[in-house]
Write an enzyme that holds these catalytic residues in place. Structure first.
Site, mmCIF file in Angstrom:
data_model
loop_
_atom_site.group_PDB
_atom_site.id
_atom_site.type_symbol
_atom_site.label_atom_id
_atom_site.label_comp_id
_atom_site.label_asym_id
_atom_site.label_seq_id
_atom_site.Cartn_x
_atom_site.Cartn_y
_atom_site.Cartn_z
ATOM 1 N N LYS A 93 34.843 45.952 35.105
ATOM 2 C CA LYS A 93 34.981 44.495 35.272
ATOM 3 C C LYS A 93 33.616 43.817 35.299
ATOM 4 O O LYS A 93 33.405 42.797 34.643
ATOM 5 C CB LYS A 93 35.726 44.198 36.582
ATOM 6 C CG LYS A 93 35.712 42.738 36.968
ATOM 7 C CD LYS A 93 36.405 42.489 38.282
ATOM 8 C CE LYS A 93 35.570 42.718 39.506
ATOM 9 N NZ LYS A 93 34.547 41.688 39.786
ATOM 10 N N ASN A 94 32.685 44.395 36.044
ATOM 11 C CA ASN A 94 31.394 43.717 36.224
ATOM 12 C C ASN A 94 30.486 43.821 34.999
ATOM 13 O O ASN A 94 29.456 43.163 34.948
ATOM 14 C CB ASN A 94 30.676 44.245 37.469
ATOM 15 C CG ASN A 94 31.325 43.726 38.741
ATOM 16 O OD1 ASN A 94 32.245 42.898 38.689
ATOM 17 N ND2 ASN A 94 30.862 44.202 39.880
ATOM 18 N N CYS A 113 32.233 32.200 50.119
ATOM 19 C CA CYS A 113 32.748 33.495 49.695
ATOM 20 C C CYS A 113 33.013 34.330 50.940
ATOM 21 O O CYS A 113 32.259 34.269 51.905
ATOM 22 C CB CYS A 113 31.703 34.147 48.811
ATOM 23 S SG CYS A 113 32.071 35.830 48.379
ATOM 24 N N ARG A 136 42.408 41.140 41.213
ATOM 25 C CA ARG A 136 41.233 40.570 40.525
ATOM 26 C C ARG A 136 40.421 41.669 39.845
ATOM 27 O O ARG A 136 39.713 41.401 38.880
ATOM 28 C CB ARG A 136 40.325 39.855 41.531
ATOM 29 C CG ARG A 136 40.863 38.542 42.022
ATOM 30 C CD ARG A 136 39.831 37.848 42.854
ATOM 31 N NE ARG A 136 38.524 37.906 42.182
ATOM 32 C CZ ARG A 136 37.355 37.768 42.788
ATOM 33 N NH1 ARG A 136 37.316 37.552 44.076
ATOM 34 N NH2 ARG A 136 36.234 37.844 42.101
HETATM 35 C C1 UD1 Z 1 27.335 41.298 41.644
HETATM 36 C C2 UD1 Z 1 28.701 41.945 41.491
HETATM 37 C C3 UD1 Z 1 29.307 42.225 42.872
HETATM 38 C C4 UD1 Z 1 28.332 43.075 43.691
HETATM 39 C C5 UD1 Z 1 26.952 42.436 43.727
HETATM 40 C C6 UD1 Z 1 25.908 43.296 44.412
HETATM 41 C C7 UD1 Z 1 29.535 41.012 39.421
HETATM 42 C C8 UD1 Z 1 30.485 40.097 38.745
HETATM 43 N N1 UD1 Z 1 29.564 41.020 40.756
HETATM 44 O O1 UD1 Z 1 27.516 40.059 42.313
HETATM 45 O O2 UD1 Z 1 30.533 42.926 42.677
HETATM 46 O O3 UD1 Z 1 28.817 43.180 45.018
HETATM 47 O O4 UD1 Z 1 26.488 42.170 42.387
HETATM 48 O O5 UD1 Z 1 25.833 44.542 43.783
HETATM 49 O O6 UD1 Z 1 28.785 41.736 38.779
HETATM 50 N N2 UD1 Z 1 21.426 36.016 46.125
HETATM 51 C C9 UD1 Z 1 20.629 34.951 46.486
HETATM 52 N N3 UD1 Z 1 20.414 33.972 45.560
HETATM 53 C C10 UD1 Z 1 20.954 34.012 44.304
HETATM 54 C C11 UD1 Z 1 21.751 35.117 43.943
HETATM 55 C C12 UD1 Z 1 21.978 36.103 44.879
HETATM 56 O O7 UD1 Z 1 20.133 34.876 47.609
HETATM 57 O O8 UD1 Z 1 20.710 33.100 43.514
HETATM 58 C C13 UD1 Z 1 21.690 37.083 47.108
HETATM 59 C C14 UD1 Z 1 23.172 37.244 47.450
HETATM 60 O O9 UD1 Z 1 23.565 36.351 48.457
HETATM 61 C C15 UD1 Z 1 23.253 38.692 47.887
HETATM 62 C C16 UD1 Z 1 22.195 39.363 46.997
HETATM 63 O O10 UD1 Z 1 21.349 38.335 46.522
HETATM 64 O O11 UD1 Z 1 22.877 38.812 49.231
HETATM 65 C C17 UD1 Z 1 22.739 40.139 45.827
HETATM 66 O O12 UD1 Z 1 23.624 39.321 45.119
HETATM 67 P P1 UD1 Z 1 23.834 39.471 43.535
HETATM 68 O O13 UD1 Z 1 23.231 40.769 43.096
HETATM 69 O O14 UD1 Z 1 23.374 38.219 42.880
HETATM 70 O O15 UD1 Z 1 25.397 39.582 43.440
HETATM 71 P P2 UD1 Z 1 26.335 38.983 42.315
HETATM 72 O O16 UD1 Z 1 25.646 39.000 41.001
HETATM 73 O O17 UD1 Z 1 26.940 37.716 42.785
#
Ligand code: UD1
Length: 433
Positions: free
Chosen positions: A22-23, A122, A409
């Site tokens: 999915k990811n 979230c 999902r």
């Molecule tokens: C993706 C995955 C999710 C997984 C996560 C971490 C998908 C669709 N989802 O989510 O299943 O749990 O990676 O492996 O691939 N953060 C910030 N600012 C930002 C973006 C992120 O502070 O602009 C923080 C987040 O709050 C979190 C951390 O960075 O604490 C990691 O998040 P991120 O790797 O961005 O997760 P997602 O891409 O949303």
């Protein structure tokens, strides 16, 4: 509302075929926005998030069809994005799936403008998008947030940047990678996330004509091109789905072969399960690689500690499932959540099933083995739901897992795949329980 009804105590034996990731599928779908040509993506898991992303793409001017593939647990998407005068990803879709933010980079790079709803809160903690927006602003985008929407535009093409992310982010790496593929000049992304799903997106972009070096490392170098073209691509197997079934066998006992998986992407979990006492074997199958897990009934599990970290560290998306396993292990297990702030909501539900555990901030302490007994539990997020199913497979008597729309999902045919290995699990419509 559907529920899962599980009669626990059955060892799992047989084979499970792992679906596409999915990811990986979600950013690959978003990448179709980068070209007017046809992009054909196969091995997409038949889950709600994929259908949501296709609706987002349709709202942005994409002709899209989704056809079932094989036994129906996978889908093939045919996409061609001619674009729209006012590309807008609406709140109604974005609120159901945060990954919708992945359309922002491609839209800006190709059309010079985009309006995307802010994803909002979230269940597993604050998930801001500041890292995405900061990098796009450095590339020349003008970004304004008003009325709950991100309004972004750029004069001409986005400009290449040499950029170090201040935090490792899967989504931000993917968004900026896609944007950089059509930007002017050579972009260097440092402290990039290295998850296999990013490697898969990069491979798709290369097939579309992108120039990317450093795939699979923490530094990506992307030389922007003026135009990308169509291609066909099959997404990689889902390591989190595979990991969930491995955890199910580790907790409930049995002997299961997973077909079509990629053991290399699961090293942290395989290492943990082996150290806990499970027997894991890898081999080449006719249809991709195979993993076999064995834990015979009565064989003791040893408790182990984990800390979730960016890849190749232990994945946060398997933390809940491993917690369910550790309820059955002898001794104390300390689980540190290193990625998200609030990702222990499954802990209280596991306690209701009889788990002996305590949480304090980012740490959970699990004492095992605990005798679990079935009851009604409520799923709070996607992976938490999987942990409750695993615990239900172990618990004596009947467990009802409520609110399984979270599960739908991200897991294609979970109850059917588990039935195939002997689990007594059934989906029941809300009115009938
Ligand atoms: C993706 C995955 C999710 C997984 C996560 C971490 C998908 C669709 N989802 O989510 O299943 O749990 O990676 O492996 O691939 N953060 C910030 N600012 C930002 C973006 C992120 O502070 O602009 C923080 C987040 O709050 C979190 C951390 O960075 O604490 C990691 O998040 P991120 O790797 O961005 O997760 P997602 O891409 O949303």
């Amino acid at each position: 509302m559907d529920r899962l009804v599980i009669q626990g105590g059955q060892a799992l034996r047989g084979r499970i075929r792992v679906s596409g990731a999915k990811n990986a599928a979600l950013p690959c779908l978003a990448a179709a926005l980068l070209t007017p040509d046809a992009v054909v993506l196969s091995n997409l898991p038949a889950v709600a998030d994929i259908r949501t992303m296709v609706k987002v793409l349709q709202a942005l001017g994409t002709d899209a069809t989704l056809e079932p593939q094989g036994e129906g647990f996978e889908l093939t998407a045919k996409l061609a994005c001619t674009g729209s005068d006012d590309p807008k990803a609406p709140y109604d879709l974005v609120k159901t799936m945060r990954a919708s933010i992945l359309v922002l980079g491609p839209l800006l790079a190709r059309f010079g403008k985009a309006t995307v709803s802010l994803p909002g809160g979230c269940a597993i903690g604050a998930r801001p998008v500041n890292l995405h927006l900061e990098a796009l602003e450095r590339m020349g985008a003008v970004i304004e947030i008003s009325h709950g929407y991100i309004h972004a535009s750029v004069q001409g093409r986005l400009k290449a940047i040499d950029h170090a992310f201040t935090k490792v982010s899967v989504g931000a790496t993917e968004n900026i990678l896609m944007a950089a593929a059509l930007a002017e000049g050579t972009t260097v992304l440092r402290n990039a996330a290295q998850e296999p799903e990013i490697g898969d997106l990069a491979q798709l972009l290369v097939k579309m004509g992108a120039q990317i070096e450093g795939i699979g490392t923490g530094t990506l170098t992307i030389t922007g091109v003026e135009r990308l073209h169509g291609c066909e691509h099959a997404v990689i197997p889902d390591r989190i789905e595979a990991g969930t079934y491995l955890c199910a066998v580790a907790a409930a006992c049995g002997d299961v072969v997973l077909d079509r998986c990629e053991p290399e992407h699961l090293r942290a979990l395989l290492d943990l399960l082996e150290r806990s006492g499970c027997v894991i074997t890898e081999r080449e199958g006719q249809d991709g690689r195979q993993l076999r897990i064995q834990r015979e009934c009565g064989q003791k599990l040893r408790s182990k500690d984990i800390t979730t970290l960016p890849y190749p560290g232990f994945p946060t998306d398997l933390q809940a499932q491993v917690m369910a396993v550790m309820t059955q292990a002898c001794g104390i297990s300390v689980i540190n959540e290193g990625i998200f702030e609030n990702r222990f909501q499954h802990a209280m539900e596991l306690e209701r099933l009889g788990a002996n555990l305590r949480t304090d901030g980012h740490t959970a302490i699990v004492a095992g083995p605990a005798k679990l007994t079935g009851c009604t539990v409520m799923a709070t997020d996607l992976r938490a739901s999987a942990a409750l199913v695993i615990a239900g497979l172990v618990a004596a008597g009947e467990t009802v897992v409520d609110r399984i729309y979270h599960l739908d999902r991200g897991y294609a045919g979970l109850e059917k795949k588990l039935q195939g290995v002997g689990a007594r699990i059934e989906r029941v419509g809300g009115g009938r329980v």
